[in-house]
Motif scaffolding. Structure first.
Motif, PDB file in Angstrom:
ATOM      1  N   ASP A  48      -7.159  -0.266  13.348  1.00 39.59           N
ATOM      2  CA  ASP A  48      -6.067  -0.152  12.392  1.00 39.59           C
ATOM      3  C   ASP A  48      -5.454   1.238  12.489  1.00 39.59           C
ATOM      4  N   CYS A  49      -4.265   1.354  11.955  1.00 39.67           N
ATOM      5  CA  CYS A  49      -3.482   2.578  12.099  1.00 39.67           C
ATOM      6  C   CYS A  49      -3.308   3.238  10.741  1.00 39.67           C
ATOM      7  N   ASP A  50      -4.203   4.166  10.407  1.00 38.21           N
ATOM      8  CA  ASP A  50      -4.143   4.839   9.111  1.00 38.21           C
ATOM      9  C   ASP A  50      -3.583   6.249   9.182  1.00 38.21           C
ATOM     10  N   THR A  51      -3.567   6.839  10.364  1.00 38.16           N
ATOM     11  CA  THR A  51      -3.117   8.227  10.500  1.00 38.16           C
ATOM     12  C   THR A  51      -2.050   8.302  11.596  1.00 38.16           C
ATOM     13  N   ALA A  63      -4.716  -7.610   7.571  1.00 33.93           N
ATOM     14  CA  ALA A  63      -4.045  -6.351   7.281  1.00 33.93           C
ATOM     15  C   ALA A  63      -2.761  -6.289   8.090  1.00 33.93           C
ATOM     16  N   ASP A  71      -1.626  -3.773   9.623  1.00 32.00           N
ATOM     17  CA  ASP A  71      -1.634  -2.642  10.561  1.00 32.00           C
ATOM     18  C   ASP A  71      -2.651  -2.817  11.686  1.00 32.00           C
ATOM     19  N   ALA A  95       0.063   4.166   1.984  1.00 33.99           N
ATOM     20  CA  ALA A  95       0.005   4.909   3.257  1.00 33.99           C
ATOM     21  C   ALA A  95      -0.097   6.411   3.015  1.00 33.99           C
ATOM     22  N   ARG A  96      -1.045   6.800   2.173  1.00 31.41           N
ATOM     23  CA  ARG A  96      -1.197   8.222   1.824  1.00 31.41           C
ATOM     24  C   ARG A  96      -1.420   9.099   3.047  1.00 31.41           C
ATOM     25  N   ARG A  97      -2.263   8.624   3.971  1.00 31.72           N
ATOM     26  CA  ARG A  97      -2.566   9.435   5.157  1.00 31.72           C
ATOM     27  C   ARG A  97      -1.404   9.496   6.140  1.00 31.72           C
ATOM     28  N   LYS A 153       4.205   2.104   6.623  1.00 32.66           N
ATOM     29  CA  LYS A 153       3.310   1.873   7.757  1.00 32.66           C
ATOM     30  C   LYS A 153       3.544   0.544   8.460  1.00 32.66           C
ATOM     31  N   GLU A 188      -3.679   7.899  14.986  1.00 31.50           N
ATOM     32  CA  GLU A 188      -4.036   6.514  15.323  1.00 31.50           C
ATOM     33  C   GLU A 188      -2.798   5.712  15.727  1.00 31.50           C
ATOM     34  N   GLY A 221       0.818  -1.211   0.000  1.00 32.43           N
ATOM     35  CA  GLY A 221       0.000   0.000   0.000  1.00 32.43           C
ATOM     36  C   GLY A 221       0.848   1.254   0.000  1.00 32.43           C
TER      37      GLY A 221
END
Length: 195
Positions: free
Chosen positions: A176-179, A94, A96, A17-19, A25, A182, A15
């Motif tokens: 999950d850890c997107d930011t 996933a 993350d 990891a845009r955010r 990530k 987070e 991925g």
């Protein structure tokens, strides 16, 4: 007592990891360990661990593969990972999920075996977590054969998975850890309480 059939695990750890500004990530530390290593710990009883993403030092026992092209999305990543699966069952996870535990994976496997083709974790809002599930490998392979879409829901939903709910607080297995926020929150939760 029924002897469980073996399972492999496919962890999607690519991925963009845009955010997170394009950061790696899965390598981000939570509680002093990389996210992907924490997910691998949850699948420790897998016969084979396949990580779809760039090679990295941990988890040491993983087979690393890449989707073509890298970053193409979860369906191409799943195709690449599934090509390495040899067990009759597969956990699709996933990379993350810092609070996923071996017991969660065991619950998913048991529910998948009882349901026939699969099981998926459902969060406390009732939403399926398509990257926290277990599937019959043959059913997943068949579903992928003719699938041209990009959505995991579109691919996995028609398999009629069992919904698995677990009691969870802040350390929910679907967290999950997107930011960055987070990730920081997860890191705080994962660290031991000071004495």
């Amino acid at each position: 007592m029924r002897v469980p059939e073996p399972f492999d695990a496919v962890v999607l750890a690519g991925g963009r990891a845009r955010r997170l500004g394009g950061a790696d990530k899965p390598a981000a530390p939570v509680g002093g360990r990389a996210l992907v290593a924490r997910v691998a710990d949850a699948a420790a009883s897998a016969a084979r661990l396949v990580v779809v993403g760039p090679p990295r030092p941990e988890p040491a026992r993983a087979v690393f593969v890449r989707e073509d092209p890298p970053g193409a999305g979860p369906v191409p990543a799943l195709r690449a990972g599934l090509a390495e699966v040899t067990a009759p069952w597969v956990a699709l996870l996933a990379g993350d999920l810092p609070f996923l535990r071996p017991g969660d994976v065991a619950l998913l496997l048991a529910a998948a075996r009882d349901a026939g083709d699969g099981a998926v974790l459902v969060d406390d809002g009732g939403r399926e977590q398509w990257l926290a599930g277990c599937w019959r490998t043959a059913a997943l392979s068949s579903a992928l054969e003719g699938y041209e879409g990009a959505s995991l829901r579109g691919l996995l939903g028609p398999l009629g998975p069992a919904a698995v709910r677990v009691e969870a607080g802040e350390r929910a297995p679907w967290y999950d850890c997107d930011t960055p926020a987070e990730l920081e929150h997860a890191d705080r939760l994962a660290r031991p309480e000071p004495r």
